[in-house]
Design a protein around this motif. Structure first.
Motif, PDB file in Angstrom:
ATOM      1  N   UNK A 182      42.621  31.991  52.439  1.00 10.21           N
ATOM      2  CA  UNK A 182      41.662  32.229  51.357  1.00 10.21           C
ATOM      3  C   UNK A 182      40.236  32.180  51.890  1.00 10.21           C
ATOM      4  N   UNK A 183      39.951  33.066  52.828  1.00  9.37           N
ATOM      5  CA  UNK A 183      38.651  33.095  53.508  1.00  9.37           C
ATOM      6  C   UNK A 183      38.046  34.485  53.378  1.00  9.37           C
ATOM      7  N   UNK A 184      36.715  34.556  53.398  1.00  8.77           N
ATOM      8  CA  UNK A 184      36.051  35.855  53.332  1.00  8.77           C
ATOM      9  C   UNK A 184      36.364  36.579  52.033  1.00  8.77           C
ATOM     10  N   UNK A 185      36.399  37.896  52.094  1.00  4.72           N
ATOM     11  CA  UNK A 185      36.610  38.716  50.902  1.00  4.72           C
ATOM     12  C   UNK A 185      38.111  38.930  50.681  1.00  4.72           C
ATOM     13  N   UNK A 186      38.792  37.840  50.311  1.00  2.01           N
ATOM     14  CA  UNK A 186      40.244  37.943  50.169  1.00  2.01           C
ATOM     15  C   UNK A 186      40.663  38.779  48.963  1.00  2.01           C
ATOM     16  N   UNK A 187      39.769  38.963  48.003  1.00  2.00           N
ATOM     17  CA  UNK A 187      40.089  39.860  46.882  1.00  2.00           C
ATOM     18  C   UNK A 187      40.202  41.304  47.389  1.00  2.00           C
ATOM     19  N   UNK A 188      39.302  41.685  48.290  1.00  2.00           N
ATOM     20  CA  UNK A 188      39.387  43.023  48.901  1.00  2.00           C
ATOM     21  C   UNK A 188      40.698  43.160  49.668  1.00  2.00           C
ATOM     22  N   UNK A 189      41.083  42.104  50.380  1.00  2.00           N
ATOM     23  CA  UNK A 189      42.346  42.119  51.103  1.00  2.00           C
ATOM     24  C   UNK A 189      43.527  42.268  50.158  1.00  2.00           C
ATOM     25  N   UNK A 190      43.450  41.587  49.029  1.00  2.00           N
ATOM     26  CA  UNK A 190      44.547  41.677  48.058  1.00  2.00           C
ATOM     27  C   UNK A 190      44.633  43.091  47.480  1.00  2.00           C
ATOM     28  N   UNK A 191      43.480  43.713  47.246  1.00  2.00           N
ATOM     29  CA  UNK A 191      43.475  45.093  46.742  1.00  2.00           C
ATOM     30  C   UNK A 191      44.119  46.053  47.751  1.00  2.00           C
ATOM     31  N   UNK A 192      43.884  45.808  49.048  1.00  2.00           N
ATOM     32  CA  UNK A 192      44.527  46.620  50.081  1.00  2.00           C
ATOM     33  C   UNK A 192      46.048  46.501  49.976  1.00  2.00           C
ATOM     34  N   UNK A 193      46.510  45.283  49.763  1.00  2.00           N
ATOM     35  CA  UNK A 193      47.955  45.064  49.670  1.00  2.00           C
ATOM     36  C   UNK A 193      48.526  45.707  48.407  1.00  2.00           C
ATOM     37  N   UNK A 194      47.802  45.615  47.307  1.00  2.00           N
ATOM     38  CA  UNK A 194      48.270  46.249  46.070  1.00  2.00           C
ATOM     39  C   UNK A 194      48.411  47.759  46.261  1.00  2.00           C
ATOM     40  N   UNK A 195      47.438  48.348  46.940  1.00  2.00           N
ATOM     41  CA  UNK A 195      47.485  49.795  47.204  1.00  2.00           C
ATOM     42  C   UNK A 195      48.710  50.137  48.048  1.00  2.00           C
ATOM     43  N   UNK A 196      48.952  49.339  49.082  1.00  2.00           N
ATOM     44  CA  UNK A 196      50.101  49.569  49.958  1.00  2.00           C
ATOM     45  C   UNK A 196      51.412  49.395  49.192  1.00  2.00           C
ATOM     46  N   UNK A 197      51.431  48.448  48.279  1.00  2.00           N
ATOM     47  CA  UNK A 197      52.615  48.213  47.450  1.00  2.00           C
ATOM     48  C   UNK A 197      52.910  49.438  46.579  1.00  2.00           C
ATOM     49  N   UNK A 227      54.836  48.567  51.282  1.00  2.00           N
ATOM     50  CA  UNK A 227      55.102  47.137  51.204  1.00  2.00           C
ATOM     51  C   UNK A 227      56.009  46.909  49.994  1.00  2.00           C
ATOM     52  N   UNK A 228      57.069  46.114  50.181  1.00  2.00           N
ATOM     53  CA  UNK A 228      58.024  45.885  49.088  1.00  2.00           C
ATOM     54  C   UNK A 228      57.621  44.726  48.172  1.00  2.00           C
ATOM     55  N   UNK A 239      62.907  37.635  44.158  1.00  2.00           N
ATOM     56  CA  UNK A 239      61.479  37.548  43.866  1.00  2.00           C
ATOM     57  C   UNK A 239      61.172  38.133  42.496  1.00  2.00           C
ATOM     58  N   UNK A 240      59.943  37.939  42.030  1.00  2.00           N
ATOM     59  CA  UNK A 240      59.595  38.324  40.652  1.00  2.00           C
ATOM     60  C   UNK A 240      59.586  39.828  40.403  1.00  2.00           C
ATOM     61  N   UNK A 241      59.750  40.629  41.464  1.00  2.00           N
ATOM     62  CA  UNK A 241      59.844  42.086  41.284  1.00  2.00           C
ATOM     63  C   UNK A 241      61.256  42.597  41.554  1.00  2.00           C
ATOM     64  N   UNK A 242      62.221  41.652  41.670  1.00  2.00           N
ATOM     65  CA  UNK A 242      63.621  42.033  41.858  1.00  2.00           C
ATOM     66  C   UNK A 242      64.077  42.144  43.290  1.00  2.00           C
ATOM     67  N   UNK A 243      63.161  41.990  44.255  1.00  2.00           N
ATOM     68  CA  UNK A 243      63.513  42.074  45.680  1.00  2.00           C
ATOM     69  C   UNK A 243      64.245  40.797  46.112  1.00  2.00           C
ATOM     70  N   UNK A 244      65.315  40.946  46.886  1.00  2.00           N
ATOM     71  CA  UNK A 244      66.050  39.782  47.389  1.00  2.00           C
ATOM     72  C   UNK A 244      65.481  39.354  48.746  1.00  2.00           C
TER      73      UNK A 244
END
Length: 281
Positions: free
Chosen positions: A105-120, A125-126, A6-11
Motif C-alpha cells: 500500500x505504497x505510492x499511487x496504489x489506486x492507479x495500480x489497482x485500476x491497471x489490474x481491473x483493466x487487465x481483469x 487476469x482471472x 474466490x468471490x468471483x467463482x475461481x477455484x
C-alpha cells in the motif's frame, strides 16, 4: 489438495509454494520440484526478480498451464506504468495470470489497482487482490473498486492470527492468504510445546501441524523453500485433521506478535525502489 472458491467463482488451491528470497536458479528448481510433488499454486512477484525462472519452471514441469494457479504481485514503482501487467505476462511467458496482487500500500496504489481491473476485464487476469494492506486500506479499495479484491495476502501464523482482520475479510468475501505461515522460521514457534506435542500425536513435523492449522482455519498458505524435502513435506497436509479442541488450543497461542511491521518511511522507500526486472535471468 483442498481448494477454496474466490468471490468471483475461481477455484484456488489452499496450499502452494512461495518464491520470496529465491534466486532465479533456486526458484526454477523449487517450482519444478513443487509441481512434481502435487503443488498447483505458485506465488511470485515483480520484486522477487525471479518471474522468468517461474515461467520456465512451469513449462519444464510438463504440468498443463490450465492446472497451475499462478500468482504474482505488482511492485509500487510500476503502479503508474500502463504496460506493467503486459510486461509481467511477458516475463512469466504466459497469456494470463490467475491472481494478481498490489504488493504494497505504497505510492499511487489506486492507479495500480485500476491497471489490474483493466487487465481483469481484458481476461489477462482471472482474479485480483491486495498484499500487506490494513483493514482500513482494504476498505478504501472496496469503496472505489469496480472489481472486488478476492484475496488479501498478509502475515498470519499461530503467534499472529489476525482474528479481527479475518472477521472483516469474511464479511467482505475476501480470502486471506498467509505469507510467513511458519512465522518466518522462528524457532520459538517451531518449538512451541503444544505444536510439538501435536506433531508427535500425528507423526508430523511442527511445520506440518502449523500448515494444517492454517488450512482448517481458512488461511491459504504459501510456505517458501528451496529444500526438496521441505517442499515435499509442506504439501503433505491432507491425510489428517486437527480436532476442534486442538484448533481451539492453537487459537489460544495468539500473541499478536508480527515479524514484519510496515511504516510510512518503509512505504516511501518502496516507491523509490525499482526491482531490476529486466536484468533477471
Amino acid at each position: 489438495m483442498e481448494y477454496t472458491t474466490l468471490n468471483n467463482g475461481i477455484k484456488m488451491p489452499m496450499a502452494g509454494i512461495g518464491t520470496f528470497l529465491l534466486t532465479p536458479d533456486e526458484a526454477e528448481a523449487a517450482v519444478v520440484h513443487a509441481l512434481e510433488n502435487g503443488y498447483r499454486l505458485i506465488d511470485t512477484a515483480n520484486a522477487y526478480v525471479n518471474e522468468k525462472a517461474v515461467g520456465r519452471a512451469m513449462k519444464k514441469s510438463g504440468v498443463a498451464r490450465k492446472d497451475i494457479f499462478l500468482e504474482t504481485k505488482i511492485w509500487p514503482s510500476f503502479y503508474e506504468q500502463e504496460d506493467a501487467v503486459e510486461k509481467t505476462l511477458q516475463r512469466l511467458d504466459t497469456d494470463y495470470i490467475d491472481l494478481l496482487l498490489i504488493h504494497q500500500p505504497a505510492g499511487n496504489y489506486v492507479a495500480g489497482y485500476r491497471l489490474m481491473e483493466k487487465a481483469y476485464k481484458e481476461g489477462k487476469v482471472k482474479a485480483i487482490g491486495l498484499s500487506n494492506f490494513t483493514k482500513e486500506q482494504v476498505q478504501e479499495i472496496l469503496d472505489i473498486c469496480e472489481v472486488k479484491p478476492a484475496v488479501l495476502q498478509t502475515e498470519v501464523h499461530p503467534y499472529s492470527q489476525e482474528k479481527e482482520l479475518k472477521e472483516f475479510l469474511d464479511k467482505a468475501e475476501i480470502r486471506i492468504q498467509a505469507w510467513y505461515p511458519l512465522g518466518h522460521g522462528d524457532t520459538a514457534l517451531l518449538k512451541d510445546a503444544l505444536l510439538m506435542e501435536l506433531g508427535e500425536k500425528y507423526k508430523k513435523s511442527t511445520a506440518q501441524i502449523i500448515l494444517r492449522w492454517h488450512i482448517q482455519d481458512g488461511n491459504i498458505v504459501i510456505p517458501g523453500s528451496k529444500n526438496p524435502e521441505h517442499i515435499k513435506d509442506n504439501v503433505d497436509l491432507f491425510d489428517f485433521s486437527l480436532t476442534d479442541e486442538e484448533m481451539q488450543k492453537i487459537k489460544e497461542l495468539d500473541r499478536h506478535a508480527r515479524y514484519y511491521t510496515s511504516t510510512p518511511e518503509l512505504l516511501a522507500k518502496y516507491v523509490k525502489m525499482v526491482p531490476p526486472v529486466d536484468e533477471q535471468k
